[in-house]
Design a protein around this motif. Sequence first.
Motif, PDB file in Angstrom:
ATOM      1  N   UNK A 276      14.350   3.263   7.500  1.00 21.77           N
ATOM      2  CA  UNK A 276      14.449   3.208   5.979  1.00 21.77           C
ATOM      3  C   UNK A 276      13.439   4.279   5.521  1.00 21.77           C
ATOM      4  N   UNK A 277      13.739   4.984   4.341  1.00 20.29           N
ATOM      5  CA  UNK A 277      12.830   6.082   3.814  1.00 20.29           C
ATOM      6  C   UNK A 277      13.255   6.660   2.566  1.00 20.29           C
ATOM      7  N   UNK A 278      12.282   7.300   1.947  1.00 21.75           N
ATOM      8  CA  UNK A 278      11.183   7.560   2.421  1.00 21.75           C
ATOM      9  C   UNK A 278      10.052   6.733   1.526  1.00 21.75           C
ATOM     10  N   UNK A 279       8.709   6.775   2.214  1.00 18.23           N
ATOM     11  CA  UNK A 279       7.814   6.124   1.781  1.00 18.23           C
ATOM     12  C   UNK A 279       6.298   6.901   1.592  1.00 18.23           C
ATOM     13  N   UNK A 280       5.629   6.716   0.563  1.00 20.93           N
ATOM     14  CA  UNK A 280       4.404   7.550   0.314  1.00 20.93           C
ATOM     15  C   UNK A 280       3.251   6.572   0.732  1.00 20.93           C
ATOM     16  N   UNK A 281       2.281   7.121   1.469  1.00 15.42           N
ATOM     17  CA  UNK A 281       1.165   6.372   1.693  1.00 15.42           C
ATOM     18  C   UNK A 281      -0.021   7.161   1.061  1.00 15.42           C
ATOM     19  N   UNK A 282      -1.118   6.537   0.851  1.00 18.44           N
ATOM     20  CA  UNK A 282      -2.466   7.287   0.353  1.00 18.44           C
ATOM     21  C   UNK A 282      -3.124   7.701   1.600  1.00 18.44           C
TER      22      UNK A 282
ATOM     23  N   UNK B 288       2.351  12.077  -4.129  1.00 24.45           N
ATOM     24  CA  UNK B 288       1.100  12.164  -3.692  1.00 24.45           C
ATOM     25  C   UNK B 288       0.998  11.789  -2.288  1.00 24.45           C
ATOM     26  N   UNK B 289      -0.281  12.192  -1.382  1.00 15.32           N
ATOM     27  CA  UNK B 289      -0.448  11.518  -0.310  1.00 15.32           C
ATOM     28  C   UNK B 289       0.370  11.912   0.854  1.00 15.32           C
ATOM     29  N   UNK B 290       0.945  10.954   1.551  1.00 22.02           N
ATOM     30  CA  UNK B 290       1.757  11.446   3.032  1.00 22.02           C
ATOM     31  C   UNK B 290       3.039  10.661   2.914  1.00 22.02           C
ATOM     32  N   UNK B 291       4.157  11.223   3.257  1.00 21.90           N
ATOM     33  CA  UNK B 291       5.325  10.559   3.071  1.00 21.90           C
ATOM     34  C   UNK B 291       5.878  10.394   4.472  1.00 21.90           C
ATOM     35  N   UNK B 292       6.284   9.301   4.497  1.00 20.21           N
ATOM     36  CA  UNK B 292       6.914   8.926   6.076  1.00 20.21           C
ATOM     37  C   UNK B 292       8.438   8.041   5.850  1.00 20.21           C
ATOM     38  N   UNK B 293       9.252   8.199   6.793  1.00 19.34           N
ATOM     39  CA  UNK B 293      10.444   7.517   7.018  1.00 19.34           C
ATOM     40  C   UNK B 293       9.981   6.386   7.918  1.00 19.34           C
ATOM     41  N   UNK B 294      10.091   4.953   7.728  1.00 21.21           N
ATOM     42  CA  UNK B 294       9.909   3.983   8.407  1.00 21.21           C
ATOM     43  C   UNK B 294      11.173   3.724   9.606  1.00 21.21           C
TER      44      UNK B 294
ATOM     45  N   UNK C 233       1.711  -1.960   9.268  1.00 26.02           N
ATOM     46  CA  UNK C 233       2.485  -1.877   8.259  1.00 26.02           C
ATOM     47  C   UNK C 233       3.058  -3.226   7.787  1.00 26.02           C
ATOM     48  N   UNK C 234       2.989  -3.635   6.509  1.00 26.82           N
ATOM     49  CA  UNK C 234       3.219  -4.981   6.068  1.00 26.82           C
ATOM     50  C   UNK C 234       4.429  -4.795   4.975  1.00 26.82           C
ATOM     51  N   UNK C 235       5.648  -5.586   5.479  1.00 24.05           N
ATOM     52  CA  UNK C 235       6.496  -5.653   4.594  1.00 24.05           C
ATOM     53  C   UNK C 235       6.533  -6.924   3.663  1.00 24.05           C
ATOM     54  N   UNK C 236       6.379  -7.021   2.701  1.00 24.85           N
ATOM     55  CA  UNK C 236       6.453  -8.042   1.615  1.00 24.85           C
ATOM     56  C   UNK C 236       7.768  -8.834   1.368  1.00 24.85           C
ATOM     57  N   UNK C 237       7.557  -9.952   1.372  1.00 24.31           N
ATOM     58  CA  UNK C 237       8.791 -11.059   0.854  1.00 24.31           C
ATOM     59  C   UNK C 237       9.880 -11.013   2.125  1.00 24.31           C
ATOM     60  N   UNK C 238       9.364 -11.209   3.207  1.00 26.18           N
ATOM     61  CA  UNK C 238      10.263 -11.151   4.217  1.00 26.18           C
ATOM     62  C   UNK C 238      10.564 -12.650   5.105  1.00 26.18           C
TER      63      UNK C 238
ATOM     64  N   UNK D 107       0.724  -1.363   0.085  1.00 23.32           N
ATOM     65  CA  UNK D 107       0.095  -0.007   0.207  1.00 23.32           C
ATOM     66  C   UNK D 107       0.761   1.208   0.240  1.00 23.32           C
ATOM     67  N   UNK D 108       2.104   1.184  -0.439  1.00 23.20           N
ATOM     68  CA  UNK D 108       3.005   2.375  -0.487  1.00 23.20           C
ATOM     69  C   UNK D 108       3.929   2.374  -1.622  1.00 23.20           C
ATOM     70  N   UNK D 109       4.721   3.425  -1.686  1.00 17.57           N
ATOM     71  CA  UNK D 109       5.606   3.319  -2.758  1.00 17.57           C
ATOM     72  C   UNK D 109       6.881   4.207  -2.160  1.00 17.57           C
ATOM     73  N   UNK D 110       8.156   3.484  -2.623  1.00 19.39           N
ATOM     74  CA  UNK D 110       9.391   4.368  -1.905  1.00 19.39           C
ATOM     75  C   UNK D 110       9.775   5.559  -2.792  1.00 19.39           C
ATOM     76  N   UNK D 111      10.023   6.538  -1.863  1.00 21.36           N
ATOM     77  CA  UNK D 111      10.235   7.750  -2.489  1.00 21.36           C
ATOM     78  C   UNK D 111      11.720   8.275  -2.714  1.00 21.36           C
ATOM     79  N   UNK D 112      12.494   7.767  -2.123  1.00 20.77           N
ATOM     80  CA  UNK D 112      14.003   7.874  -1.884  1.00 20.77           C
ATOM     81  C   UNK D 112      14.972   6.902  -2.738  1.00 20.77           C
ATOM     82  N   UNK D 113      15.861   7.336  -3.408  1.00 20.07           N
ATOM     83  CA  UNK D 113      16.756   6.436  -4.093  1.00 20.07           C
ATOM     84  C   UNK D 113      17.394   5.483  -3.216  1.00 20.07           C
ATOM     85  N   UNK D 114      17.712   4.164  -3.476  1.00 16.19           N
ATOM     86  CA  UNK D 114      18.237   3.322  -2.699  1.00 16.19           C
ATOM     87  C   UNK D 114      18.677   2.083  -3.644  1.00 16.19           C
TER      88      UNK D 114
END
Length: 389
Positions: free
Chosen positions: A325-331, A308-314, A340-345, A289-296
Amino acid sequence: MKSTDDMKKNTPIYIIEEERLRRNLELIREVARRTDAEWILAFKAFALWKTFPVFREYISSTTASSLSEARLALEEFGAKCHTFSPAYTDEEFDDIVRCSSHLTFNSLTQYERLHGRVRDCSIGLRINPEYSEVGTALYNPCAPGTRFGLSADKLPQQLPSDVEGFHCHCHCESGADVFLRTLGHIEEKFSKWFPQLRWINFGGGHLVTRKDYDIELLVDTMQAFHARWPHLKVIFEPGSAFAWQTGPLVSHVVDVVEDKGIRTAILDVSFTCHMPDCLEMPYMPEVRGSLPLCPSEGGEVQEPAEQKGFSYRLGGNSCLAGDFMGMWNFDRELQVGEEVIFEDMIHYTTVKTNMFNGISHPSIGMLHTDGRLEILREFGYEDYRNRMD
């Protein structure tokens, strides 16, 4: 996989999804058939032994790199393992031999000192083809100065009579094209010894369960190899491929703090304790449910105009300043208690976790094909205390 009340009561929690696990196992079994090779599970990436009954429906062997892993193979998987260690200790060696069907030495000095104590094991030597396309130095076993394996110039023309195999490991979540190129270097440097061998182990890092993996190229490559060397048994020992995308790590937001315009959602999990590869590689995992915003390295970048939406560092909940880890964009705006669910862990995380800071360790669960969530393991204070005993 949907959230359930059981998940909420047991978060943070790693959840292995049986349906996805079986899908990977079925694919690997078919690849093993088509490549005429043995595919075995590497414990260094996945060692959740309560899932072994499922694995035994599809594969018959495993690979270990320590006495504890070797015992896990024999006592919990139910079969002797293929074992490699950079250096075997005198105190553990006889027990490792007892648990092993194949045993690979990293150096000729280790071989010379210990091979006389090997009983009922097929002996191999690890080789270094001095070629690897692994981009992260931390994971490159063939970098100059490596402590792994023998380069061709260190091998005698005639191998010792009890050496039956070669083992090499040059990949990390790699494709069939990388293996094809690597195989060319292996054969160029080491094929003159192949007539003296019975088997060759091409190690791990073959990510056959990734969607874009070219299985047909791998099959063609192995068919050609078998045509050239029909007497050699071929072994692959991936770890990640078995558990690739088989389940998430479910966490909760505990607090949201802000400094210099950066909002950090602090979670009830820790990157350094529970997702160490995120900091070591580094790579940015997929967050539902989010998109990474910072290069990594390994992560896509969202251009500012698309944000768009709300940006957070996790942020993790340890005292390590860099546990984020950051930043992430949530709606949506994140709220305390929200998942907050981390996939493929599942691969590597569960074998590399630690209890730094006494941080609560995530539970481990298995979501069965009938929708039932079974809690395989929960951790508490005693687990932390006993490690300090």
